[in-house]
Design a protein around this motif. Structure first.
Motif, PDB file in Angstrom:
ATOM      1  N   SER A   1       0.534  17.631  -2.244  1.00 32.18           N
ATOM      2  CA  SER A   1      -0.564  17.104  -1.412  1.00 32.18           C
ATOM      3  C   SER A   1      -0.437  17.508   0.061  1.00 32.18           C
ATOM      4  CB  SER A   1      -0.609  15.571  -1.520  1.00 32.18           C
ATOM      5  OG  SER A   1       0.573  14.993  -0.982  1.00 32.18           O
ATOM      6  N   ALA A   2       0.488  18.431   0.333  1.00 32.01           N
ATOM      7  CA  ALA A   2       0.813  18.720   1.737  1.00 32.01           C
ATOM      8  C   ALA A   2      -0.152  19.691   2.428  1.00 32.01           C
ATOM      9  CB  ALA A   2       2.252  19.235   1.834  1.00 32.01           C
ATOM     10  N   THR A   3      -1.378  19.238   2.670  1.00 30.63           N
ATOM     11  CA  THR A   3      -2.207  19.941   3.653  1.00 30.63           C
ATOM     12  C   THR A   3      -2.408  18.952   4.806  1.00 30.63           C
ATOM     13  OG1 THR A   3      -4.412  19.232   2.905  1.00 30.63           O
ATOM     14  CG2 THR A   3      -3.453  21.166   1.803  1.00 30.63           C
ATOM     15  N   TYR A   4      -2.620  19.465   5.989  1.00 30.71           N
ATOM     16  CA  TYR A   4      -2.779  18.570   7.155  1.00 30.71           C
ATOM     17  C   TYR A   4      -3.897  17.570   6.899  1.00 30.71           C
ATOM     18  CZ  TYR A   4       0.175  21.850   9.728  1.00 30.71           C
ATOM     19  OH  TYR A   4       1.218  22.623  10.142  1.00 30.71           O
ATOM     20  N   SER A   5      -5.043  18.085   6.418  1.00 31.78           N
ATOM     21  CA  SER A   5      -6.180  17.169   6.291  1.00 31.78           C
ATOM     22  C   SER A   5      -5.940  16.147   5.184  1.00 31.78           C
ATOM     23  CB  SER A   5      -7.483  17.943   6.091  1.00 31.78           C
ATOM     24  OG  SER A   5      -7.629  18.343   4.768  1.00 31.78           O
ATOM     25  N   THR A   6      -5.375  16.584   4.058  1.00 28.66           N
ATOM     26  CA  THR A   6      -5.145  15.625   2.958  1.00 28.66           C
ATOM     27  C   THR A   6      -4.198  14.512   3.389  1.00 28.66           C
ATOM     28  OG1 THR A   6      -5.569  17.294   1.293  1.00 28.66           O
ATOM     29  CG2 THR A   6      -4.300  15.380   0.580  1.00 28.66           C
ATOM     30  N   ARG A   7      -3.116  14.887   4.062  1.00 25.43           N
ATOM     31  CA  ARG A   7      -2.160  13.856   4.472  1.00 25.43           C
ATOM     32  C   ARG A   7      -2.793  12.888   5.484  1.00 25.43           C
ATOM     33  NH1 ARG A   7       3.126  15.634   2.927  1.00 25.43           N
ATOM     34  NH2 ARG A   7       2.807  15.908   0.697  1.00 25.43           N
ATOM     35  N   GLY A   8      -3.674  13.408   6.341  1.00 29.48           N
ATOM     36  CA  GLY A   8      -4.368  12.540   7.297  1.00 29.48           C
ATOM     37  C   GLY A   8      -5.266  11.557   6.568  1.00 29.48           C
ATOM     38  N   ILE A   9      -5.991  12.060   5.575  1.00 31.61           N
ATOM     39  CA  ILE A   9      -6.916  11.211   4.815  1.00 31.61           C
ATOM     40  C   ILE A   9      -6.139  10.182   3.990  1.00 31.61           C
ATOM     41  CG2 ILE A   9      -8.626  11.249   2.943  1.00 31.61           C
ATOM     42  CD1 ILE A   9      -9.502  14.043   4.113  1.00 31.61           C
ATOM     43  N   MET A  10      -5.005  10.614   3.420  1.00 30.99           N
ATOM     44  CA  MET A  10      -4.156   9.666   2.668  1.00 30.99           C
ATOM     45  C   MET A  10      -3.693   8.528   3.571  1.00 30.99           C
ATOM     46  SD  MET A  10      -1.788  12.361   0.530  1.00 30.99           S
ATOM     47  CE  MET A  10      -0.602  11.165  -0.093  1.00 30.99           C
TER      48      MET A  10
ATOM     49  N   SER B   1       0.861  -1.175   0.000  1.00 31.80           N
ATOM     50  CA  SER B   1       0.000   0.000   0.000  1.00 31.80           C
ATOM     51  C   SER B   1       0.899   1.226   0.000  1.00 31.80           C
ATOM     52  CB  SER B   1      -0.875  -0.028   1.265  1.00 31.80           C
ATOM     53  OG  SER B   1      -1.550   1.200   1.416  1.00 31.80           O
ATOM     54  N   THR B   2       0.785   2.052  -1.036  1.00 29.24           N
ATOM     55  CA  THR B   2       1.631   3.233  -1.095  1.00 29.24           C
ATOM     56  C   THR B   2       0.840   4.484  -0.725  1.00 29.24           C
ATOM     57  OG1 THR B   2       3.195   4.530  -2.415  1.00 29.24           O
ATOM     58  CG2 THR B   2       1.335   3.576  -3.614  1.00 29.24           C
ATOM     59  N   LEU B   3       1.490   5.344   0.058  1.00 29.66           N
ATOM     60  CA  LEU B   3       0.883   6.596   0.508  1.00 29.66           C
ATOM     61  C   LEU B   3       1.067   7.647  -0.602  1.00 29.66           C
ATOM     62  CD1 LEU B   3      -0.249   7.823   3.364  1.00 29.66           C
ATOM     63  CD2 LEU B   3       1.971   8.957   3.415  1.00 29.66           C
ATOM     64  N   SER B   4       0.550   7.336  -1.768  1.00 29.26           N
ATOM     65  CA  SER B   4       0.700   8.232  -2.921  1.00 29.26           C
ATOM     66  C   SER B   4      -0.238   7.769  -4.018  1.00 29.26           C
ATOM     67  CB  SER B   4       2.140   8.188  -3.445  1.00 29.26           C
ATOM     68  OG  SER B   4       2.448   6.896  -3.934  1.00 29.26           O
ATOM     69  N   VAL B   5      -0.513   8.679  -4.948  1.00 25.88           N
ATOM     70  CA  VAL B   5      -1.258   8.256  -6.146  1.00 25.88           C
ATOM     71  C   VAL B   5      -0.277   7.801  -7.220  1.00 25.88           C
ATOM     72  CG1 VAL B   5      -1.470  10.584  -7.172  1.00 25.88           C
ATOM     73  CG2 VAL B   5      -3.137   8.835  -7.726  1.00 25.88           C
ATOM     74  N   GLY B   6       0.917   8.423  -7.241  1.00 22.05           N
ATOM     75  CA  GLY B   6       1.936   8.013  -8.203  1.00 22.05           C
ATOM     76  C   GLY B   6       2.495   6.649  -7.800  1.00 22.05           C
ATOM     77  N   PHE B   7       2.805   5.824  -8.807  1.00 22.36           N
ATOM     78  CA  PHE B   7       3.329   4.480  -8.467  1.00 22.36           C
ATOM     79  C   PHE B   7       4.563   4.133  -9.291  1.00 22.36           C
ATOM     80  CE2 PHE B   7      -0.362   4.257 -11.245  1.00 22.36           C
ATOM     81  CZ  PHE B   7       0.120   3.536 -12.329  1.00 22.36           C
ATOM     82  N   ASP B   8       5.246   5.167  -9.778  1.00 24.69           N
ATOM     83  CA  ASP B   8       6.451   4.950 -10.584  1.00 24.69           C
ATOM     84  C   ASP B   8       7.610   4.405  -9.754  1.00 24.69           C
ATOM     85  OD1 ASP B   8       7.937   7.790  -9.850  1.00 24.69           O
ATOM     86  OD2 ASP B   8       5.777   7.976 -10.002  1.00 24.69           O
TER      87      ASP B   8
END
Ligand code: NDP
Ligand code: DGY
Length: 329
Positions: free
Chosen positions: A297-306, A81-88
């Motif tokens: 993607s560095a907002t507090y809420s986005t990183r929490g949701i990720m 499981s990667t904490l990102s949308v990119g998977f390169d």
């Protein structure tokens, strides 16, 4: 208690991630978490040790998950499981061959990343970091008609390379600034482009006609070094280039040449090669280049949701259930 611990499957988490996600894992009751409890990347030797015998791996875009890591993990590894949308950063072919499932974090970071890309575009086009520096260093002598002029979006043509989730979200945000034409290029025309009156055009047309060229495609073997000498050579001399996808989409030597020779007006980059970019890198000496440290993607809420999404993807994979966001390989 000893016996219960033995029934829990091992998962390795390669970094200290927002606690919301760690809580989801620890409360699941199905795994015991081994965490590289640091803000800094896990050293390769620790990564190899950590994945050994793990059923699940929660990783970041800075972890290269290749044959060596997969071999070190062994046959027990069932889900990444990667904490990102990119998977390169993932060796997808090898992962697929081993029957390992992959989770990622699309959608939840789209707004934050599009917003940051717009901020970067405006900062670059209107020379904001340079202007702020002038205020501090005494370069501001008086109001001057020809000083600190840049380029505005009103009446402009914007070209988006890769009108995916983030590309479309960028286009939607830029349109209200008075953008006249929205061009895009990718492998396939997108029906949803109608939401921004987007015109699917050949790459050469996009480069020749755009005042702003925004790159938001995935990094793949086909897009690697897409933005090189030939590409910049087709852009207008007054055009602004913005990249928030991956650094390797750009040939940085060619970008340096294009910026320093006046082939293009300016560039804004949220991603570079390598990351971090060494502080003495030539691109950092250029006033017409604005570089951010990969903070899309560095907002507090986005990183929490990720973090929560990455944890839930991992758990679903461990239990053989439906993942909230599985990368279909
Ligand atoms: P999507 O999959 O929705 O979009 C990817 C886009 O890339 C699609 O429009 C696709 O177009 C295009 N693309 C893929 N292959 C090619 C190709 N060979 N030639 C041209 N275009 C191609 O992903 P997202 O929008 O969610 O994310 C895009 C990328 O943004 C991620 O892969 C990641 O690298 C980066 N990112 C960066 C962040 C940051 O912090 N700066 C934050 C989040 C993501 P088509 O369908 O026509 O092939
Ligand atoms: C991604 O998710 O791919 C970004 O680069 C970081 O959020």
């Amino acid at each position: 208690q000893m016996q219960a611990a033995q029934q829990l499957v091992k998962v390795f988490v390669t970094r200290r991630i927002p606690q919301e996600g760690l809580k989801v894992l620890s409360q699941s009751g199905i795994c015991h978490v081994q965490l590289w409890d640091s803000d800094e990347p896990v050293p390769q030797a620790e990564l190899l040790k950590g994945v050994s015998g793990a059923r699940g791996l929660l990783c970041l875009l800075s972890d290269k998950i290749d044959q060596e890591v997969l071999d070190a993990a062994g046959p027990d590894l069932k889900v990444i499981s990667t904490l990102s949308v990119g998977f390169d950063h993932l060796a997808i072919e090898d992962i697929r061959n081993r029957g390992i499932r992959v989770g990622y974090t699309p959608d939840v970071l789209t707004d934050a990343t599009a917003e940051l890309t717009v901020a970067l575009l405006l900062a670059t086009a209107r020379r904001i970091p340079e202007a702020v520096a002038e205020v501090k260093n005494g370069g501001w002598s008086t109001w001057k008609p020809l000083w600190m002029c840049g380029y505005g979006l009103s009446g402009s043509t914007v070209g988006v390379i890769g009108l995916g989730r983030i590309g479309l979200a960028i286009a939607k945000r830029l349109k209200p600034f008075g953008v006249k034409r929205l061009l895009y290029w990718g492998r396939t025309p997108k029906p949803e482009a109608s939401e921004v009156e987007g015109e699917f055009v050949p790459l050469d047309a996009l480069l020749g006609e755009s005042d702003f060229v925004v790159v938001s495609c995935a990094l793949t073997p086909e897009t690697q070094q897409l933005c090189s000498k030939d590409f910049f050579g087709k852009m207008k001399k007054t055009a602004v280039f913005v990249n928030s996808s991956r650094g390797a989409v750009v040939n940085q030597e060619d970008l340096y040449e294009a910026l320093s020779s006046g082939q293009i007006a300016a560039a804004g980059l949220d991603v570079t090669t390598p990351e971090p970019l060494p502080p003495d890198h030539p691109l950092l000496k250029l006033k017409n280049c604005v570089i951010l440290p990969h903070i899309g993607s560095a907002t507090y809420s986005t990183r929490g949701i990720m973090s929560v999404l990455a944890a839930n993807n991992l758990l679903a994979g461990l239990m053989g259930g439906k993942m909230p966001s599985e990368l279909v390989l």
